[in-house]
Design a protein around this motif. Structure first.
Motif, short mmCIF file in Angstrom:
data_model
loop_
_atom_site.label_atom_id
_atom_site.label_comp_id
_atom_site.label_asym_id
_atom_site.label_seq_id
_atom_site.Cartn_x
_atom_site.Cartn_y
_atom_site.Cartn_z
N UNK A 228 46.78 44.73 22.00
CA UNK A 228 46.96 44.59 20.55
C UNK A 228 48.39 44.21 20.19
N UNK A 229 49.37 44.77 20.90
CA UNK A 229 50.76 44.44 20.61
C UNK A 229 51.09 43.01 21.04
N UNK A 230 50.56 42.59 22.15
CA UNK A 230 50.78 41.20 22.58
C UNK A 230 50.15 40.22 21.60
N UNK A 231 48.95 40.56 21.12
CA UNK A 231 48.28 39.69 20.15
C UNK A 231 48.98 39.71 18.79
N UNK A 232 49.62 40.81 18.47
CA UNK A 232 50.39 40.87 17.23
C UNK A 232 51.55 39.88 17.27
N UNK A 257 57.39 48.96 26.07
CA UNK A 257 58.34 47.87 26.24
C UNK A 257 57.59 46.56 26.08
N UNK A 258 58.24 45.59 25.45
CA UNK A 258 57.61 44.30 25.27
C UNK A 258 58.61 43.19 25.57
N UNK A 286 56.70 45.48 18.44
CA UNK A 286 56.11 44.15 18.61
C UNK A 286 56.59 43.19 17.52
N UNK A 287 56.65 43.68 16.30
CA UNK A 287 57.07 42.80 15.20
C UNK A 287 58.54 42.45 15.31
N UNK A 288 59.34 43.36 15.80
CA UNK A 288 60.76 43.09 16.01
C UNK A 288 60.95 41.97 17.03
#
Length: 308
Positions: A228-232, A257-258, A286-288
């Motif tokens: 979900x974070x990668x897709x965000x 971590x992303x 994720x948005x950052x």
């Protein structure tokens, strides 16, 4: 839940069928489900010789499979989640993901050379804009040529001498029992993976509560958060398969971590960011990362929009 019949919609490639079997086995471990497979041909399969960037729309390997579920001709759709657009139809729910396999990209060379040992101007097959740009960033001397087809087809083209090497997902090789074919595996920093690479996703019609409740039993929460974070990030930056971008999230010890990397198509420019934070603030993290890529990568994104 007593005996229930579950029809799985899937593409017909060997890898797709293996992934459908993985989901079927997981469901049968948690229920008395009786599984049937329904094979679906997608646009990506029909137009197998046309580069994906030249096909109109998106979801070339997912749309038709999901439509079978929406028409109630199947109960669930099984996908390589990296092939699924971030904006799925409202009538479809991502009910489960399985534990992630390797997210990494692998090189398969015809003469068994490692990546660094490939001769100058070696011909590498990939139709991924991300893989092409990352390869050229590492070795501008290489000749990158498009290649289409399922994993079996691409390996045959390699064996037949059309390429010196190809780049594929390591997860696909492992699921097919072909991991020994890999001669090099790229690190996250060398070739940041495609969002959701290595993840099998299960789609269900949103109002099919009985099947959703069954499928949720096989869901892996850690992998779902990463997906979900990668897709965000993908949704915020946009651009689809035309944008050479990799995103990889890792949830560990209550932290997320992303890593995001945006490449110019020729690999000459590269914007990279790594963000981290507590899991309860995963969306902020994720948005950052996405905003950083948008801001620092605007020259690259603008040039892609103009040429696209």
């Amino acid at each position: 839940m007593k005996d229930v019949r579950v029809v799985i919609a899937t593409r017909g490639s060997k890898l797709s069928l293996v992934q459908a079997d993985v989901v079927a086995d997981a469901l049968q471990k948690h229920s008395n489900a009786k599984i049937e497979l329904k094979v679906v041909k997608t646009r990506g399969d029909i137009f197998g010789n046309i580069p994906l960037q030249e096909l109109e729309g998106k979801g070339f390997f997912a749309k038709e499979v999901d439509q079978v579920v929406m028409r109630e001709e199947a109960d669930i759709a099984v996908h390589s989640l990296k092939d699924v657009p971030s904006d799925v139809p409202k009538r479809i729910a991502l009910a489960a993901v399985l534990p992630r396999a390797s997210p990494l990209d692998a090189l398969v060379s015809r003469s068994r050379e490692k990546f660094e040992d490939l001769p100058k101007a070696a011909v590498i097959g990939t139709s991924s804009s991300r893989r092409k740009a990352a390869l050229l960033r590492l070795r501008p001397d290489l000749s990158i040529e498009p290649i289409r087809g399922n994993l079996d087809t691409r390996l045959k083209k390699l064996t037949n001498g059309l390429y010196d090497a190809i780049v594929v997902a390591e997860a696909g090789l492992k699921r097919m029992g072909l991991e020994e074919r890999a001669t090099s595996v790229f690190t996250i920093d060398e070739m940041t993976p495609s969002p959701c690479q290595g993840i099998i996703g299960v789609h269900v019609k949103v109002d099919n509560r009985k099947i959703i409740e069954l499928v949720e039993r096989i869901n892996d929460e850690k992998t779902l958060l990463e997906a979900l974070m990668e897709r965000e990030v993908l949704k915020i930056v946009g651009g689809g398969c035309r944008v050479p971008m990799g995103v990889f999230a890792r949830a560990l010890d209550n932290m997320l971590d992303i890593v995001c990397a945006l490449y110019s198509p020729d690999g000459s420019r590269h914007v990279y960011v790594k963000e981290g934070g507590p899991i309860e603030r995963a969306l902020e993290t994720a948005r950052r990362a996405a905003k950083y890529i948008q801001r620092e990568g605007e020259p690259i994104l603008s040039s892609i929009r103009v040429t696209g």
